[in-house]
Design a protein around this motif. Structure first.
Motif, PDB file in Angstrom:
ATOM      1  N   MET A 195       0.832  -1.197   0.000  1.00 29.11           N
ATOM      2  CA  MET A 195       0.000   0.000   0.000  1.00 29.11           C
ATOM      3  C   MET A 195       0.872   1.254   0.000  1.00 29.11           C
ATOM      4  N   LEU A 196       1.938   1.251   0.792  1.00 23.32           N
ATOM      5  CA  LEU A 196       2.827   2.408   0.839  1.00 23.32           C
ATOM      6  C   LEU A 196       3.685   2.525  -0.410  1.00 23.32           C
ATOM      7  N   ALA A 197       4.143   1.414  -0.919  1.00 19.85           N
ATOM      8  CA  ALA A 197       5.037   1.433  -2.069  1.00 19.85           C
ATOM      9  C   ALA A 197       4.289   1.618  -3.379  1.00 19.85           C
ATOM     10  N   GLY A 198       2.993   1.400  -3.374  1.00 20.32           N
ATOM     11  CA  GLY A 198       2.232   1.483  -4.612  1.00 20.32           C
ATOM     12  C   GLY A 198       2.499   0.306  -5.527  1.00 20.32           C
ATOM     13  N   ALA A 199       2.913  -0.801  -4.957  1.00 18.72           N
ATOM     14  CA  ALA A 199       3.203  -1.995  -5.741  1.00 18.72           C
ATOM     15  C   ALA A 199       1.915  -2.527  -6.355  1.00 18.72           C
ATOM     16  N   PRO A 200       2.019  -3.142  -7.531  1.00 16.41           N
ATOM     17  CA  PRO A 200       0.810  -3.688  -8.138  1.00 16.41           C
ATOM     18  C   PRO A 200       0.295  -4.881  -7.339  1.00 16.41           C
ATOM     19  N   ILE A 201      -1.013  -4.978  -7.261  1.00 18.02           N
ATOM     20  CA  ILE A 201      -1.653  -6.117  -6.621  1.00 18.02           C
ATOM     21  C   ILE A 201      -2.340  -6.890  -7.737  1.00 18.02           C
ATOM     22  N   ILE A 202      -1.924  -8.124  -7.946  1.00 19.85           N
ATOM     23  CA  ILE A 202      -2.438  -8.938  -9.038  1.00 19.85           C
ATOM     24  C   ILE A 202      -3.166 -10.134  -8.437  1.00 19.85           C
ATOM     25  N   THR A 203      -4.426 -10.275  -8.801  1.00 21.32           N
ATOM     26  CA  THR A 203      -5.243 -11.370  -8.306  1.00 21.32           C
ATOM     27  C   THR A 203      -5.718 -12.190  -9.495  1.00 21.32           C
ATOM     28  N   ALA A 204      -5.340 -13.448  -9.530  1.00 22.12           N
ATOM     29  CA  ALA A 204      -5.771 -14.344 -10.597  1.00 22.12           C
ATOM     30  C   ALA A 204      -6.845 -15.270 -10.053  1.00 22.12           C
ATOM     31  N   ILE A 205      -7.923 -15.396 -10.810  1.00 21.12           N
ATOM     32  CA  ILE A 205      -8.985 -16.313 -10.451  1.00 21.12           C
ATOM     33  C   ILE A 205      -9.024 -17.363 -11.553  1.00 21.12           C
ATOM     34  N   GLY A 206      -8.484 -18.523 -11.243  1.00 13.54           N
ATOM     35  CA  GLY A 206      -8.348 -19.556 -12.247  1.00 13.54           C
ATOM     36  C   GLY A 206      -7.402 -19.093 -13.350  1.00 13.54           C
ATOM     37  N   ARG A 207      -7.678 -19.525 -14.589  1.00 13.43           N
ATOM     38  CA  ARG A 207      -6.862 -19.097 -15.732  1.00 13.43           C
ATOM     39  C   ARG A 207      -7.601 -18.121 -16.624  1.00 13.43           C
ATOM     40  N   ASN A 208      -8.797 -17.692 -16.184  1.00 10.27           N
ATOM     41  CA  ASN A 208      -9.624 -16.885 -17.060  1.00 10.27           C
ATOM     42  C   ASN A 208      -9.898 -15.465 -16.585  1.00 10.27           C
ATOM     43  N   GLU A 209      -9.520 -15.133 -15.365  1.00 10.01           N
ATOM     44  CA  GLU A 209      -9.747 -13.780 -14.838  1.00 10.01           C
ATOM     45  C   GLU A 209      -8.497 -13.281 -14.132  1.00 10.01           C
ATOM     46  N   LEU A 210      -8.225 -12.004 -14.342  1.00 14.99           N
ATOM     47  CA  LEU A 210      -7.068 -11.383 -13.704  1.00 14.99           C
ATOM     48  C   LEU A 210      -7.435  -9.959 -13.327  1.00 14.99           C
ATOM     49  N   TYR A 211      -7.205  -9.597 -12.072  1.00 23.75           N
ATOM     50  CA  TYR A 211      -7.438  -8.237 -11.598  1.00 23.75           C
ATOM     51  C   TYR A 211      -6.084  -7.620 -11.288  1.00 23.75           C
ATOM     52  N   ILE A 212      -5.865  -6.404 -11.768  1.00 25.86           N
ATOM     53  CA  ILE A 212      -4.615  -5.691 -11.489  1.00 25.86           C
ATOM     54  C   ILE A 212      -4.972  -4.353 -10.853  1.00 25.86           C
ATOM     55  N   GLU A 213      -4.393  -4.095  -9.678  1.00 25.37           N
ATOM     56  CA  GLU A 213      -4.578  -2.817  -8.991  1.00 25.37           C
ATOM     57  C   GLU A 213      -3.243  -2.080  -8.965  1.00 25.37           C
ATOM     58  N   ASN A 214      -3.285  -0.781  -8.812  1.00 24.15           N
ATOM     59  CA  ASN A 214      -2.095   0.092  -8.719  1.00 24.15           C
ATOM     60  C   ASN A 214      -1.246   0.039  -9.986  1.00 24.15           C
ATOM     61  N   SER A 232      -1.676 -10.581 -26.101  1.00 20.63           N
ATOM     62  CA  SER A 232      -0.682 -10.002 -25.201  1.00 20.63           C
ATOM     63  C   SER A 232      -1.171  -8.666 -24.651  1.00 20.63           C
ATOM     64  N   ILE A 233      -0.980  -8.481 -23.355  1.00 21.48           N
ATOM     65  CA  ILE A 233      -1.271  -7.195 -22.714  1.00 21.48           C
ATOM     66  C   ILE A 233      -0.060  -6.842 -21.866  1.00 21.48           C
ATOM     67  N   ARG A 234       0.449  -5.625 -22.041  1.00 20.26           N
ATOM     68  CA  ARG A 234       1.586  -5.140 -21.262  1.00 20.26           C
ATOM     69  C   ARG A 234       1.130  -3.932 -20.449  1.00 20.26           C
ATOM     70  N   ILE A 235       1.337  -4.033 -19.131  1.00 17.54           N
ATOM     71  CA  ILE A 235       0.884  -3.015 -18.193  1.00 17.54           C
ATOM     72  C   ILE A 235       2.097  -2.390 -17.509  1.00 17.54           C
ATOM     73  N   LEU A 236       2.124  -1.072 -17.412  1.00 21.11           N
ATOM     74  CA  LEU A 236       3.194  -0.357 -16.705  1.00 21.11           C
ATOM     75  C   LEU A 236       2.767  -0.135 -15.260  1.00 21.11           C
ATOM     76  N   THR A 237       3.669  -0.456 -14.322  1.00 21.57           N
ATOM     77  CA  THR A 237       3.422  -0.231 -12.898  1.00 21.57           C
ATOM     78  C   THR A 237       4.569   0.592 -12.326  1.00 21.57           C
ATOM     79  N   LYS A 238       4.464   0.960 -11.070  1.00 17.58           N
ATOM     80  CA  LYS A 238       5.531   1.740 -10.429  1.00 17.58           C
ATOM     81  C   LYS A 238       6.825   0.965 -10.292  1.00 17.58           C
ATOM     82  N   ILE A 239       6.742  -0.364 -10.205  1.00 13.33           N
ATOM     83  CA  ILE A 239       7.953  -1.154 -10.007  1.00 13.33           C
ATOM     84  C   ILE A 239       8.452  -1.815 -11.281  1.00 13.33           C
ATOM     85  N   GLY A 240       7.761  -1.602 -12.393  1.00 14.29           N
ATOM     86  CA  GLY A 240       8.190  -2.210 -13.647  1.00 14.29           C
ATOM     87  C   GLY A 240       7.012  -2.480 -14.560  1.00 14.29           C
ATOM     88  N   ARG A 241       7.150  -3.537 -15.331  1.00 11.76           N
ATOM     89  CA  ARG A 241       6.139  -3.881 -16.315  1.00 11.76           C
ATOM     90  C   ARG A 241       5.597  -5.280 -16.020  1.00 11.76           C
TER      91      ARG A 241
END
Length: 128
Positions: A51-70, A81-90
């Motif tokens: 929460m302090l670092a702003g790191a991405p939070i990635i939640t996978a539900i099975g192989r068909n759903e993915l939630y990305i926060e931050n 292919s999907i490429r997402i930029l986050t504070k700590i990288g890609r």
């Protein structure tokens, strides 16, 4: 004649114990040095460090759903292919029939058949 009992075994055990005790102390000291400022702050405030670092939070539900926060932005988006930029990288998501079902300023939901999720940081960011 009086027999003398050798103290070699006793000294060997004592030195062995002292050696491993000093190694354990060195490991504890090294581990203490590795704690970053944000980790220390999060421990004091009793908040998750991501929460302090702003790191991405990635939640996978099975192989068909993915939630990305931050996340910061979407770099590439197609059905494989999907490429997402986050504070700590890609974050690279590879799959089939990938689709961004929704996204807000800090969260998105990706659906489709997900094959892999890769994190790219540091000097690896120069490569696509």
């Amino acid at each position: 004649m009086k027999k003398f009992k050798s103290s070699h075994k006793k000294n060997k055990e004592k030195n062995h114990k002292e050696l491993y005790d000093s190694i354990d102390k060195a490991k504890k000291h090294e581990k203490a040095e590795r704690i970053t400022y944000l980790e220390s702050l999060s421990n004091q405030l009793r908040l998750p460090s991501d929460m302090l670092a702003g790191a991405p939070i990635i939640t996978a539900i099975g192989r068909n759903e993915l939630y990305i926060e931050n996340y910061k932005g979407i770099l590439e988006y197609n059905s494989n292919s999907i490429r997402i930029l986050t504070k700590i990288g890609r974050v690279n998501i590879e799959g089939k029939n990938l689709n961004i079902e929704y996204f807000t300023n800090d969260e998105m939901k990706i659906i489709g058949m997900i094959f892999s999720i890769d994190f790219v940081t540091g000097k690896d960011l120069q490569r696509p």
